[in-house]
Design a protein around this motif. Structure first.
Motif, PDB file in Angstrom:
ATOM      1  N   THR A 258       1.131  -1.335   0.062  1.00  0.00           N
ATOM      2  CA  THR A 258       0.749  -0.050   0.236  1.00  0.00           C
ATOM      3  C   THR A 258       0.772   0.848   0.176  1.00  0.00           C
ATOM      4  O   THR A 258       0.961   1.882  -0.577  1.00  0.00           O
ATOM      5  CB  THR A 258      -0.697   0.072   1.111  1.00  0.00           C
ATOM      6  N   GLN A 259       2.501   1.036   1.207  1.00  0.00           N
ATOM      7  CA  GLN A 259       2.985   2.287   0.429  1.00  0.00           C
ATOM      8  C   GLN A 259       3.107   2.672  -0.672  1.00  0.00           C
ATOM      9  O   GLN A 259       3.515   4.170  -0.338  1.00  0.00           O
ATOM     10  CB  GLN A 259       3.802   2.614   2.112  1.00  0.00           C
ATOM     11  N   ASP A 262       1.283   3.991  -3.154  1.00  0.00           N
ATOM     12  CA  ASP A 262       0.498   5.879  -2.627  1.00  0.00           C
ATOM     13  C   ASP A 262       1.736   6.239  -3.182  1.00  0.00           C
ATOM     14  O   ASP A 262       2.133   7.451  -3.768  1.00  0.00           O
ATOM     15  CB  ASP A 262       0.543   5.431  -0.865  1.00  0.00           C
ATOM     16  N   SER A 263       3.221   5.736  -3.181  1.00  0.00           N
ATOM     17  CA  SER A 263       3.962   6.896  -3.413  1.00  0.00           C
ATOM     18  C   SER A 263       3.879   7.140  -5.090  1.00  0.00           C
ATOM     19  O   SER A 263       4.828   7.877  -5.697  1.00  0.00           O
ATOM     20  CB  SER A 263       5.883   6.147  -3.547  1.00  0.00           C
ATOM     21  N   GLY A 265       1.294   7.322  -7.172  1.00  0.00           N
ATOM     22  CA  GLY A 265      -0.340   7.484  -6.928  1.00  0.00           C
ATOM     23  C   GLY A 265      -1.126   5.786  -7.605  1.00  0.00           C
ATOM     24  O   GLY A 265      -2.747   6.524  -8.910  1.00  0.00           O
ATOM     25  N   PRO A 267      -4.041   4.029  -6.763  1.00  0.00           N
ATOM     26  CA  PRO A 267      -5.005   4.022  -5.589  1.00  0.00           C
ATOM     27  C   PRO A 267      -4.999   2.849  -4.640  1.00  0.00           C
ATOM     28  O   PRO A 267      -5.608   1.970  -5.794  1.00  0.00           O
ATOM     29  CB  PRO A 267      -6.467   4.802  -6.585  1.00  0.00           C
ATOM     30  N   SER A 268      -5.429   3.136  -3.214  1.00  0.00           N
ATOM     31  CA  SER A 268      -6.047   2.060  -2.989  1.00  0.00           C
ATOM     32  C   SER A 268      -7.558   2.139  -2.359  1.00  0.00           C
ATOM     33  O   SER A 268      -8.461   3.145  -2.641  1.00  0.00           O
ATOM     34  CB  SER A 268      -4.994   1.352  -1.644  1.00  0.00           C
ATOM     35  N   ASN A 271      -8.593   4.032   2.909  1.00  0.00           N
ATOM     36  CA  ASN A 271      -8.108   2.822   3.852  1.00  0.00           C
ATOM     37  C   ASN A 271      -7.320   3.238   4.937  1.00  0.00           C
ATOM     38  O   ASN A 271      -6.823   5.020   4.768  1.00  0.00           O
ATOM     39  CB  ASN A 271      -7.614   1.808   3.687  1.00  0.00           C
ATOM     40  N   LYS A 330      -4.423  -3.190   7.953  1.00  0.00           N
ATOM     41  CA  LYS A 330      -4.333  -2.258   7.256  1.00  0.00           C
ATOM     42  C   LYS A 330      -6.480  -2.048   7.487  1.00  0.00           C
ATOM     43  O   LYS A 330      -6.739  -3.639   7.007  1.00  0.00           O
ATOM     44  CB  LYS A 330      -4.407  -2.124   5.567  1.00  0.00           C
ATOM     45  N   TYR A 425      -9.671  -0.073  -7.538  1.00  0.00           N
ATOM     46  CA  TYR A 425      -8.093   0.222  -7.032  1.00  0.00           C
ATOM     47  C   TYR A 425      -7.260  -0.835  -6.882  1.00  0.00           C
ATOM     48  O   TYR A 425      -7.486  -2.301  -7.235  1.00  0.00           O
ATOM     49  CB  TYR A 425      -8.759  -0.078  -5.314  1.00  0.00           C
TER      50      TYR A 425
END
Length: 604
Positions: A258-259, A262-263, A265, A267-268, A271, A330, A425
């Motif tokens: 997830t991290q 995110d770095s 772009g 999308p998840s 959360n 999470k 996602y």
């Protein structure tokens, strides 16, 4: 309503010929146990352990059996999730000496232009040359696992590809599957332990030696491995053509994935990554993140859906508190979604993306685990064109980012399509071969070019090659919208331990004129299936073995559609499951009271 889930765990149709000595028959001991084996609870995964879906995955603890019994593997399917917690203790000198083997002489470094294999190419410049190389290279590549399921059929394209498995689903008749004969009882805890046992086995080492030409170094690929596997391969001079275990374990964490996403772009689902001590603290965290109280909670490392929890109340949270309190988790907003599985390969030229497939998850007819992965299917309307393109681009962006982490080769991504909003996602990353590979490698795209896994082999071959990643992805995206394949893992779903007295054979099955599923003939794989009236069943546990709650009985592959528009299994899928179950004959050892064995259902 679709489920939000975390998943687990050829051109030439003739395999390369092999001498009869190469085809070994798996001899399973068939002595009755001296006493009833006690069914054990599944071993829990340490916070640092990896997992994935595969079609045959060790999961639930195997029943203890007397030492005279043949070894028992825990649930390994495929689509199959291993549990191995700690690095093994150093091996005594005597054991290390028994592993030692004469190292092959390495070829001297080239000082000028070199040719590749028998092809005569100094660089592979297109798919045609890549295909030619795969069919002529004599570099041996061994897929090692409890079963041959995940990459079965790849030997149709790759001359040097073969399989080393613990369970011989073909009873010695598959010319490219080797299974050691001498298998004293071992109670395996994980897929990693099975693979390490195989690599240490003297019969396996002799087989690899025989199949390796002078001056060549054997390559080894598998779904599950650990630091011990890496040490064994180094000592035996085998090349483990996979990213390092340390890197895979780091990337296998849902938190880290997830991290990383995110770095760049990617999308998840909305959360929050957090640690909580009780229900009240969870409510505070989710209210602040505006997630509501209809939640999905995942721990960092999962086991085929068994560490994905659906929570709507304090009582439901209390039931899982021991698993989620005090560890990083999470917490996601629960959405109505369609889970999509996509496999890909990160190469030096970018990420090649395979077809989009739905995930078959949580059906009580197939698995005892809510949210547990039990198969995949691909069909023309799995996604509309816009959503398919968005999903492919998501996987490409994530794969390119993984390359910056040092990751090379094959991986699988679970993508979630929000059916209410149409948003796409990231679900989770499985940095390994997965159970979905069974479908990926038989698609129209694979037959038009080469199987997706071939790009993994190229990346680890040391060969210079050129591919147009944009062109391949665009063509495969289009071809995937016109193909249809499905497979499902059939587990033992009742709370009982039973000895298998008779089991269906591996091979091709067809629907006869009365609609009954009947055995047609033995076959090497499912690549020649042409319509929904056919199916290929790969048996895992043979006669004389045991089955217990969660154990994989086998995998059924077909070109039929298995899920309906409401997210349930089709009548045809239910019939196939009942028909296969009806072919088993068992003796109850312990657990539920014996139930009358239903006769195989009639008709579709």
């Amino acid at each position: 309503m679709a489920r939000q889930t975390a998943s687990q765990s050829t051109l030439n149709t003739d395999p390369v010929e092999q001498s009869p000595a190469e085809s070994q028959t798996s001899q399973e001991a068939k002595k009755a146990p001296a006493k009833k084996p006690a069914a054990k609870a599944p071993a829990k995964r340490a916070a640092s352990k990896t997992s994935s879906k595969t079609a045959a995955k060790p999961a639930a603890k195997a029943p203890a059996k007397p030492a005279a019994k043949a070894p028992q593997m825990k649930d390994e399917a495929a689509k199959a999730d291993a549990v191995s917690t700690a690095a093994p203790a150093p091996k005594p000198a005597a054991e290390k000496k028994s592993l030692a083997r004469r190292k092959r002489p390495r070829k001297a470094p080239a000082t000028g232009p070199v040719t590749i294999g028998r092809s005569g190419f100094t660089k592979l410049k297109n798919i045609s040359e890549i295909r030619h190389y795969l069919r002529t290279s004599d570099t041996p590549v061994f897929f090692v696992g409890a079963t041959a399921f995940n990459l079965l059929g790849l030997d149709r394209w790759v001359r040097g590809f073969s399989y080393i498995s613990y369970y011989d689903s073909w009873d010695g008749t598959h010319p490219r599957v080797f299974c050691p004969k001498d298998k004293p009882y071992v109670e395996f805890e994980s897929g990693e332990q099975i693979n390490n046992w195989l690599l240490r086995n003297h019969e396996v080492r002799a087989h690899i030696e025989r199949r390796t030409p002078p001056g060549k170094r054997p390559q080894v690929v598998m779904v599950f491995f650990d630091e011990e596997t890496e040490r064994i391969c180094e000592e035996l001079d085998y090349e483990l053509i996979l990213p390092s275990h340390a890197l895979r374990e780091r990337l296998d964490s849902k938190i880290v994935t997830t991290q990383i996403a995110d770095s760049v772009g990617v999308p998840s689902v909305p959360n929050v990554l957090t640690t909580v001590k009780d229900w009240d603290e969870l409510v505070k965290v989710t209210n602040k993140a505006k997630l509501g109280q209809d939640l999905v909670i995942q721990t960092a490392y999962g086991d085929s859906g068994k560490t994905t929890y659906f929570v709507t109340s304090e009582a439901e949270f209390a039931a899982i508190a021991d698993e989620v309190v005090g560890v990083e988790i999470k917490v996601m907003k629960r959405i109505n979604n369609r889970p999509i599985a996509i496999e890909a390969v990160n190469t030096r030229h970018g990420t090649v993306v395979g077809p989009c497939m739905t995930e078959i998850t949580g059906h009580a007819d197939l698995t005892p685990y809510r949210g547990g992965w039990a198969g995949n299917e691909m069909f023309p309307t799995v996604l509309d064109d816009e959503s398919r393109h968005a999903a492919v681009q998501l996987v490409r962006k994530l794969g390119d980012r993984l390359g910056k982490e040092g990751y090379r080769g094959f991986f699988e991504v679970d993508v979630l399509l929000d059916t209410d909003t149409g948003d796409v996602y990231l679900g989770e990353l499985n940095p390994r071969v997965s159970g979905a590979s069974a479908i990926t490698n038989v698609t129209a795209g694979a037959y038009a070019d080469v199987p997706l896994f071939a790009f993994h082999l190229l990346e680890y071959s040391g060969i210079d090659f050129e591919i147009d990643v944009d062109e391949i992805n665009a063509r495969w995206e289009e071809l995937a919208s016109e193909d249809e394949w499905s497979h499902m893992v059939i587990k033992h779903t009742t709370n009982s331990v039973e000895r298998i007295d008779a089991a269906p054979r591996t091979g091709r099955y067809v629907l006869d004129h009365f609609g009954n599923l009947v055995y047609s003939h033995g076959d090497l794989d499912w690549h020649l299936l042409t319509n929904e009236s056919e199916a290929f069943f790969l048996r895992i546990y043979p006669e004389g073995e045991y089955r217990w709650k969660g154990a994989d009985l086998g995998i059924l592959v077909t070109k039929a559609h298995l899920e309906n528009s409401h997210g349930g299994l089709t009548l045809h899928a239910k019939y196939l499951i009942d028909a296969i179950r009806g072919m088993y004959r068992t003796t109850l050892i312990e657990g539920d009271e014996p139930q009358p064995k239903p006769a195989p259902a009639k008709g579709k």
